[in-house]
Enzyme design. Sequence first.
Site, PDB file in Angstrom:
ATOM      1  N   LYS A 225     -22.992  21.292 -68.288  1.00  0.00           N
ATOM      2  CA  LYS A 225     -24.145  22.194 -68.376  1.00  0.00           C
ATOM      3  C   LYS A 225     -25.378  21.477 -68.937  1.00  0.00           C
ATOM      4  O   LYS A 225     -25.270  20.380 -69.518  1.00  0.00           O
ATOM      5  CB  LYS A 225     -23.755  23.403 -69.231  1.00  0.00           C
ATOM      6  CG  LYS A 225     -22.630  24.240 -68.621  1.00  0.00           C
ATOM      7  CD  LYS A 225     -22.365  25.494 -69.447  1.00  0.00           C
ATOM      8  CE  LYS A 225     -21.256  26.335 -68.837  1.00  0.00           C
ATOM      9  NZ  LYS A 225     -21.049  27.596 -69.595  1.00  0.00           N
TER      10      LYS A 225
ATOM     11  N   TYR B 285     -23.550  33.149 -61.199  1.00  0.00           N
ATOM     12  CA  TYR B 285     -23.011  33.952 -62.298  1.00  0.00           C
ATOM     13  C   TYR B 285     -23.126  35.454 -62.039  1.00  0.00           C
ATOM     14  O   TYR B 285     -23.073  36.248 -62.986  1.00  0.00           O
ATOM     15  CB  TYR B 285     -23.711  33.580 -63.612  1.00  0.00           C
ATOM     16  CG  TYR B 285     -23.180  32.302 -64.235  1.00  0.00           C
ATOM     17  CD1 TYR B 285     -21.901  32.246 -64.794  1.00  0.00           C
ATOM     18  CD2 TYR B 285     -23.954  31.147 -64.284  1.00  0.00           C
ATOM     19  CE1 TYR B 285     -21.407  31.086 -65.377  1.00  0.00           C
ATOM     20  CE2 TYR B 285     -23.473  29.972 -64.865  1.00  0.00           C
ATOM     21  CZ  TYR B 285     -22.194  29.962 -65.421  1.00  0.00           C
ATOM     22  OH  TYR B 285     -21.706  28.820 -66.004  1.00  0.00           O
TER      23      TYR B 285
ATOM     24  N   ASN C 258     -22.510  25.864 -74.082  1.00  0.00           N
ATOM     25  CA  ASN C 258     -21.173  25.374 -74.422  1.00  0.00           C
ATOM     26  C   ASN C 258     -20.683  24.215 -73.541  1.00  0.00           C
ATOM     27  O   ASN C 258     -19.484  24.059 -73.308  1.00  0.00           O
ATOM     28  CB  ASN C 258     -20.166  26.530 -74.469  1.00  0.00           C
ATOM     29  CG  ASN C 258     -20.084  27.279 -73.153  1.00  0.00           C
ATOM     30  OD1 ASN C 258     -20.701  26.864 -72.176  1.00  0.00           O
ATOM     31  ND2 ASN C 258     -19.314  28.341 -73.120  1.00  0.00           N
TER      32      ASN C 258
ATOM     33  N   HIS D  92     -18.407  24.132 -67.804  1.00  0.00           N
ATOM     34  CA  HIS D  92     -17.816  25.283 -67.129  1.00  0.00           C
ATOM     35  C   HIS D  92     -16.468  24.858 -66.555  1.00  0.00           C
ATOM     36  O   HIS D  92     -16.319  23.714 -66.116  1.00  0.00           O
ATOM     37  CB  HIS D  92     -18.717  25.727 -65.965  1.00  0.00           C
ATOM     38  CG  HIS D  92     -18.064  26.721 -65.044  1.00  0.00           C
ATOM     39  ND1 HIS D  92     -18.026  28.067 -65.330  1.00  0.00           N
ATOM     40  CD2 HIS D  92     -17.412  26.555 -63.858  1.00  0.00           C
ATOM     41  CE1 HIS D  92     -17.371  28.692 -64.355  1.00  0.00           C
ATOM     42  NE2 HIS D  92     -16.985  27.800 -63.453  1.00  0.00           N
TER      43      HIS D  92
ATOM     44  N   GLU E 116     -16.228  28.777 -56.129  1.00  0.00           N
ATOM     45  CA  GLU E 116     -17.261  28.018 -56.851  1.00  0.00           C
ATOM     46  C   GLU E 116     -17.453  26.627 -56.240  1.00  0.00           C
ATOM     47  O   GLU E 116     -18.580  26.137 -56.120  1.00  0.00           O
ATOM     48  CB  GLU E 116     -16.875  27.930 -58.336  1.00  0.00           C
ATOM     49  CG  GLU E 116     -16.943  29.287 -59.023  1.00  0.00           C
ATOM     50  CD  GLU E 116     -16.332  29.313 -60.417  1.00  0.00           C
ATOM     51  OE1 GLU E 116     -16.335  30.387 -61.036  1.00  0.00           O
ATOM     52  OE2 GLU E 116     -15.843  28.262 -60.899  1.00  0.00           O
TER      53      GLU E 116
END
Length: 138
Positions: free
Chosen positions: A10, A50, A113, A116, A127
């Site tokens: 990320k 998302y 965080n 993913h 995805e």
Amino acid sequence: MNNSTFTMIKPDATSKGYTGAILDMMVKAGFSIKAMKWIKLSAAQAGEFYAVHKERPFYGELVEFMSSGPIVAAILEKENAVADFRTLIGATNPANAEEGTIRKAYAASIGENAVHGSDSDENAQIEGSFFFSGLERF
Ligand code: GDP
């Protein structure tokens, strides 16, 4: 079916220079790379990825964050990939992540965080196909 998963490094992690170290943890844990790209999502693309979280209070923040800088998107292969990769990345909130996990080492907060990881075989397929065509997988 259960031998591949999808991941993103990320924007928080790419901007802090953690890309190489995180990839190293993935490879050392036995994952091999089937597809990979360095890409920056638009807000519309992050919102689409998302969409399942649309009703959650953090959706706007998540979309803004995920489109704030470049990411690494990748399809990884290993036996039992989805479950083993979730173990490797650790809990969503790094405060709860186990020692030795990627989020324990590199994540700053529950929102930012670091990585993913798909939560099911079905989502791994969906995805991976969001980012990669058949010609981009080896
Ligand atoms: P994951 O499967 O561990 O990534 O967790 P979820 O599917 O529950 O959430 C997806 C992503 O939304 C997380 O990885 C975080 O980036 C973000 N997220 C989850 N909970 C929160 C929250 O409470 N606040 C914010 N800002 N982001 C969150």
